[in-house]
Design a protein around this motif. Structure first.
Motif, PDB file in Angstrom:
ATOM      1  N   LEU A 191       0.694  -1.182  -0.070  1.00 61.89           N
ATOM      2  CA  LEU A 191      -0.136   0.088  -0.073  1.00 61.89           C
ATOM      3  C   LEU A 191       0.926   1.424  -0.010  1.00 61.89           C
ATOM      4  O   LEU A 191       0.617   2.122  -0.738  1.00 61.89           O
ATOM      5  CB  LEU A 191      -0.927  -0.089   1.248  1.00 61.89           C
ATOM      6  N   PHE A 192       1.814   1.247   0.759  1.00 56.69           N
ATOM      7  CA  PHE A 192       2.844   2.400   0.899  1.00 56.69           C
ATOM      8  C   PHE A 192       3.564   2.539  -0.600  1.00 56.69           C
ATOM      9  O   PHE A 192       3.955   3.609  -0.734  1.00 56.69           O
ATOM     10  CB  PHE A 192       4.002   2.255   2.122  1.00 56.69           C
ATOM     11  N   GLN A 193       3.984   1.393  -0.989  1.00 57.59           N
ATOM     12  CA  GLN A 193       4.547   1.438  -2.284  1.00 57.59           C
ATOM     13  C   GLN A 193       3.619   2.207  -3.574  1.00 57.59           C
ATOM     14  O   GLN A 193       3.984   2.921  -4.205  1.00 57.59           O
ATOM     15  CB  GLN A 193       4.911   0.060  -3.214  1.00 57.59           C
ATOM     16  N   TYR A 194       2.162   1.897  -3.322  1.00 61.64           N
ATOM     17  CA  TYR A 194       1.360   2.428  -4.449  1.00 61.64           C
ATOM     18  C   TYR A 194       1.283   4.069  -3.914  1.00 61.64           C
ATOM     19  O   TYR A 194       1.200   4.828  -4.758  1.00 61.64           O
ATOM     20  CB  TYR A 194       0.094   1.739  -4.125  1.00 61.64           C
ATOM     21  N   HIS A 195       1.394   4.287  -2.621  1.00 59.80           N
ATOM     22  CA  HIS A 195       1.513   5.619  -2.292  1.00 59.80           C
ATOM     23  C   HIS A 195       2.640   6.322  -2.868  1.00 59.80           C
ATOM     24  O   HIS A 195       2.425   7.588  -3.402  1.00 59.80           O
ATOM     25  CB  HIS A 195       1.545   5.864  -0.748  1.00 59.80           C
ATOM     26  N   GLY A 196       3.661   5.751  -2.932  1.00 61.47           N
ATOM     27  CA  GLY A 196       4.842   6.426  -3.465  1.00 61.47           C
ATOM     28  C   GLY A 196       4.502   6.541  -5.143  1.00 61.47           C
ATOM     29  O   GLY A 196       5.145   7.449  -5.509  1.00 61.47           O
ATOM     30  N   ALA A 197       4.004   5.533  -5.710  1.00 58.79           N
ATOM     31  CA  ALA A 197       3.607   5.665  -7.161  1.00 58.79           C
ATOM     32  C   ALA A 197       2.832   6.876  -7.572  1.00 58.79           C
ATOM     33  O   ALA A 197       2.832   7.496  -8.516  1.00 58.79           O
ATOM     34  CB  ALA A 197       3.009   4.309  -7.406  1.00 58.79           C
ATOM     35  N   GLU A 198       1.759   7.047  -6.545  1.00 58.93           N
ATOM     36  CA  GLU A 198       0.854   8.107  -6.593  1.00 58.93           C
ATOM     37  C   GLU A 198       1.571   9.524  -6.716  1.00 58.93           C
ATOM     38  O   GLU A 198       1.354  10.310  -7.517  1.00 58.93           O
ATOM     39  CB  GLU A 198      -0.141   8.125  -5.470  1.00 58.93           C
ATOM     40  N   HIS A 199       2.387   9.752  -5.622  1.00 61.79           N
ATOM     41  CA  HIS A 199       3.181  10.961  -5.419  1.00 61.79           C
ATOM     42  C   HIS A 199       4.087  11.037  -6.788  1.00 61.79           C
ATOM     43  O   HIS A 199       4.279  12.340  -7.541  1.00 61.79           O
ATOM     44  CB  HIS A 199       4.333  10.793  -4.240  1.00 61.79           C
ATOM     45  N   LYS A 200       4.695  10.085  -7.388  1.00 56.89           N
ATOM     46  CA  LYS A 200       5.455   9.990  -8.551  1.00 56.89           C
ATOM     47  C   LYS A 200       4.843  10.445  -9.760  1.00 56.89           C
ATOM     48  O   LYS A 200       5.421  11.364 -10.380  1.00 56.89           O
ATOM     49  CB  LYS A 200       6.274   8.732  -8.716  1.00 56.89           C
ATOM     50  N   VAL A 201       3.608  10.071  -9.963  1.00 54.49           N
ATOM     51  CA  VAL A 201       2.968  10.424 -11.167  1.00 54.49           C
ATOM     52  C   VAL A 201       2.460  11.940 -10.908  1.00 54.49           C
ATOM     53  O   VAL A 201       2.611  12.417 -12.107  1.00 54.49           O
ATOM     54  CB  VAL A 201       1.803   9.668 -11.175  1.00 54.49           C
ATOM     55  N   ILE A 202       2.161  12.308  -9.729  1.00 52.12           N
ATOM     56  CA  ILE A 202       1.657  13.829  -9.513  1.00 52.12           C
ATOM     57  C   ILE A 202       2.923  14.536  -9.934  1.00 52.12           C
ATOM     58  O   ILE A 202       2.686  15.785 -10.556  1.00 52.12           O
ATOM     59  CB  ILE A 202       1.059  13.944  -8.129  1.00 52.12           C
ATOM     60  N   SER A 203       4.162  14.247  -9.212  1.00 49.88           N
ATOM     61  CA  SER A 203       5.140  15.118  -9.482  1.00 49.88           C
ATOM     62  C   SER A 203       5.550  15.202 -11.154  1.00 49.88           C
ATOM     63  O   SER A 203       6.031  16.227 -11.316  1.00 49.88           O
ATOM     64  CB  SER A 203       6.464  14.496  -8.581  1.00 49.88           C
ATOM     65  N   ALA A 204       5.738  14.217 -11.612  1.00 49.62           N
ATOM     66  CA  ALA A 204       5.922  14.144 -13.041  1.00 49.62           C
ATOM     67  C   ALA A 204       4.720  14.914 -13.810  1.00 49.62           C
ATOM     68  O   ALA A 204       5.514  15.694 -14.835  1.00 49.62           O
ATOM     69  CB  ALA A 204       5.895  12.841 -13.647  1.00 49.62           C
ATOM     70  N   TYR A 205       3.721  14.938 -13.676  1.00 42.64           N
ATOM     71  CA  TYR A 205       2.651  15.688 -14.384  1.00 42.64           C
ATOM     72  C   TYR A 205       2.888  17.241 -14.055  1.00 42.64           C
ATOM     73  O   TYR A 205       2.942  18.170 -14.675  1.00 42.64           O
ATOM     74  CB  TYR A 205       1.335  15.255 -13.771  1.00 42.64           C
ATOM     75  N   GLU A 206       3.175  17.386 -12.718  1.00 39.96           N
ATOM     76  CA  GLU A 206       3.214  18.880 -12.368  1.00 39.96           C
ATOM     77  C   GLU A 206       4.460  19.525 -12.906  1.00 39.96           C
ATOM     78  O   GLU A 206       4.593  20.883 -13.208  1.00 39.96           O
ATOM     79  CB  GLU A 206       3.389  19.165 -10.862  1.00 39.96           C
ATOM     80  N   ALA A 207       5.446  18.506 -13.176  1.00 35.23           N
ATOM     81  CA  ALA A 207       6.819  18.874 -13.959  1.00 35.23           C
ATOM     82  C   ALA A 207       6.669  19.118 -15.417  1.00 35.23           C
ATOM     83  O   ALA A 207       7.714  19.304 -16.278  1.00 35.23           O
ATOM     84  CB  ALA A 207       7.885  18.117 -13.611  1.00 35.23           C
ATOM     85  N   GLY A 208       5.588  18.616 -15.969  1.00 32.10           N
ATOM     86  CA  GLY A 208       5.453  18.720 -17.344  1.00 32.10           C
ATOM     87  C   GLY A 208       6.039  17.573 -18.190  1.00 32.10           C
ATOM     88  O   GLY A 208       6.205  17.359 -19.378  1.00 32.10           O
ATOM     89  N   ALA A 209       6.377  16.518 -17.463  1.00 33.22           N
ATOM     90  CA  ALA A 209       7.054  15.182 -18.084  1.00 33.22           C
ATOM     91  C   ALA A 209       5.835  14.326 -18.783  1.00 33.22           C
ATOM     92  O   ALA A 209       4.894  14.245 -18.133  1.00 33.22           O
ATOM     93  CB  ALA A 209       7.829  14.346 -16.910  1.00 33.22           C
ATOM     94  N   GLU A 210       6.378  13.539 -19.730  1.00 29.46           N
ATOM     95  CA  GLU A 210       5.685  12.567 -20.207  1.00 29.46           C
ATOM     96  C   GLU A 210       5.275  11.567 -19.436  1.00 29.46           C
ATOM     97  O   GLU A 210       6.280  11.062 -18.510  1.00 29.46           O
ATOM     98  CB  GLU A 210       6.066  12.231 -21.526  1.00 29.46           C
ATOM     99  N   LEU A 211       3.923  11.055 -19.259  1.00 28.58           N
ATOM    100  CA  LEU A 211       3.862   9.939 -18.206  1.00 28.58           C
ATOM    101  C   LEU A 211       4.081   8.701 -18.803  1.00 28.58           C
ATOM    102  O   LEU A 211       3.119   7.904 -18.946  1.00 28.58           O
ATOM    103  CB  LEU A 211       2.373  10.125 -17.712  1.00 28.58           C
ATOM    104  N   THR A 212       5.311   8.284 -18.907  1.00 33.32           N
ATOM    105  CA  THR A 212       5.727   7.014 -19.015  1.00 33.32           C
ATOM    106  C   THR A 212       6.579   6.420 -17.714  1.00 33.32           C
ATOM    107  O   THR A 212       6.676   7.104 -16.902  1.00 33.32           O
ATOM    108  CB  THR A 212       6.853   6.781 -20.207  1.00 33.32           C
ATOM    109  N   VAL A 213       6.451   5.065 -17.674  1.00 33.36           N
ATOM    110  CA  VAL A 213       6.901   4.512 -16.478  1.00 33.36           C
ATOM    111  C   VAL A 213       8.569   4.853 -16.261  1.00 33.36           C
ATOM    112  O   VAL A 213       8.850   5.141 -15.002  1.00 33.36           O
ATOM    113  CB  VAL A 213       6.757   2.874 -16.376  1.00 33.36           C
ATOM    114  N   SER A 214       9.354   5.004 -17.187  1.00 39.75           N
ATOM    115  CA  SER A 214      10.627   5.287 -16.717  1.00 39.75           C
ATOM    116  C   SER A 214      10.682   6.695 -16.441  1.00 39.75           C
ATOM    117  O   SER A 214      11.702   6.982 -15.740  1.00 39.75           O
ATOM    118  CB  SER A 214      11.404   5.036 -18.377  1.00 39.75           C
ATOM    119  N   ASN A 215      10.019   7.521 -17.156  1.00 41.68           N
ATOM    120  CA  ASN A 215      10.179   8.971 -16.727  1.00 41.68           C
ATOM    121  C   ASN A 215       9.575   9.382 -15.257  1.00 41.68           C
ATOM    122  O   ASN A 215      10.188   9.883 -14.514  1.00 41.68           O
ATOM    123  CB  ASN A 215       9.151   9.807 -17.710  1.00 41.68           C
TER     124      ASN A 215
END
Length: 327
Positions: A191-215
């Motif tokens: 569950l905490f790993q998915y919490h980390g995944a949630e944060h990473k996606v939001i951070s990537a989106y807010e930085a304007g990065a393309e939402l791919t797994v590697s990014n």
């Protein structure tokens, strides 16, 4: 060690000025994201299928008005989030239970039959249960440390501020111990790993990065707007608020804690908004550090598969938002 990566000018596929502020939460084997019109959850089933759960966001006008009032809006937002989040958590738990019962045909059939019989009253019941569980949990973490401090140090000295500081330390130790113990269980760790995944996606989106797994994996799992930060602020703000009120007995102290709980929650919400607005200022960004430190416990580095689920949930939420704009 992964760090927050900011894209170069011109690299962003998204216009920062047109972005909305999104949030979400981890659920069992998945992630929920709250959009402008719909909350979307994506969970990975045992057969690797990604399953979606979508709930339209409907807010009554009077709640919208309350959410514009400082201090009050924080309490409203927290209760609303607890109510809606419980529905998505319940969906993820049912999906997880179905996978666990897949070898038990009678058990799986019973779960599916129960879901078919869901009514509006049952959905409301889940939402109410979510609110009550949040309130009960907050009361425990508010009242118990106060009682412990009073029983141990109640007659040691009379300085209220010192009593409140010790109470705050007990709350932090209580919280850290609780989070550490539950993080040792395999289910909560995921569950905490998915919490980390949630944060990473939001951070990537807010930085304007393309939402791919590697990014997405290049970004930090820590985020200023996380509810974990809110927990820390509620402890720190509580120390300040409680210092304005004197008590003469244990029960009076407990009574004041319960009575002032909405004030502490509202003020903590405003503090979180304030520090988030200042996070890019070199001198003032340290205000949000305590919350980021706590996230070291409440988030874990996600796998690529978990990040993929988070991206799927976020993209589906964006798709629905864009459809709403076109309509």
């Amino acid at each position: 060690m992964r760090t927050h990566v900011k894209p170069k000018d011109g690299d962003s596929p998204l216009s920062q000025s047109t972005q909305n502020i999104y949030g979400g939460q981890a659920v069992i084997e998945g992630v929920m994201f709250a959009g402008k019109t719909t909350n979307v959850t994506a969970v990975r089933r045992k057969n690797n299928e990604i399953k979606f759960f979508e709930v339209p966001r409907k807010t009554t006008p009077w709640i919208q008005k309350l959410k514009k009032i400082p201090l009050v809006r924080g309490v409203v937002a927290i209760l609303e989030s607890s109510a809606k989040g419980s529905q998505h958590l319940n969906f993820s738990m049912e999906s997880y239970a179905e996978d666990e019962l897949e070898d038990d045909k009678d058990g799986a059939a019973a779960v599916k039959e129960e879901k078919k019989g869901w009514s509006l009253s049952m959905i409301v019941g889940v939402a109410v249960a979510g609110i009550l569980s949040f309130v009960a949990g907050k009361l425990v973490f508010t009242v118990v440390p106060a009682m412990i401090e009073q029983l141990i140090f109640g007659h040691a000295f009379k300085n209220i501020i010192v009593h409140n500081l010790i109470e705050g330390v007990i709350k932090i130790l209580f919280l850290l111990s609780y989070l550490y113990i539950i993080s040792l269980t395999p289910l909560i760790k995921r569950l905490f790993q998915y919490h980390g995944a949630e944060h990473k996606v939001i951070s990537a989106y807010e930085a304007g990065a393309e939402l791919t797994v590697s990014n997405v994996q290049r970004f930090t799992r820590l985020h200023y707007r996380c509810g974990s930060s809110f927990i820390v602020f509620s402890v720190l703000v509580g120390i300040v608020v409680y210092s304005f009120f004197h008590w003469d007995s244990l029960w009076e102290r407990v009574y004041l804690r319960v009575l002032l709980l909405p004030v502490v929650l509202g003020a903590s919400y405003e503090a979180l908004r304030f520090t988030n607005a200042l996070r890019d200022l070199p001198v003032l960004r340290f205000l949000g550090y305590p919350g980021l430190w706590l996230q070291k416990l409440t988030t874990k580095e996600p796998t690529d598969e978990q990040v993929a689920v988070s991206i799927a949930s976020f993209n589906r939420m964006l798709e629905i938002d864009r459809q709403g704009v076109k309509a």
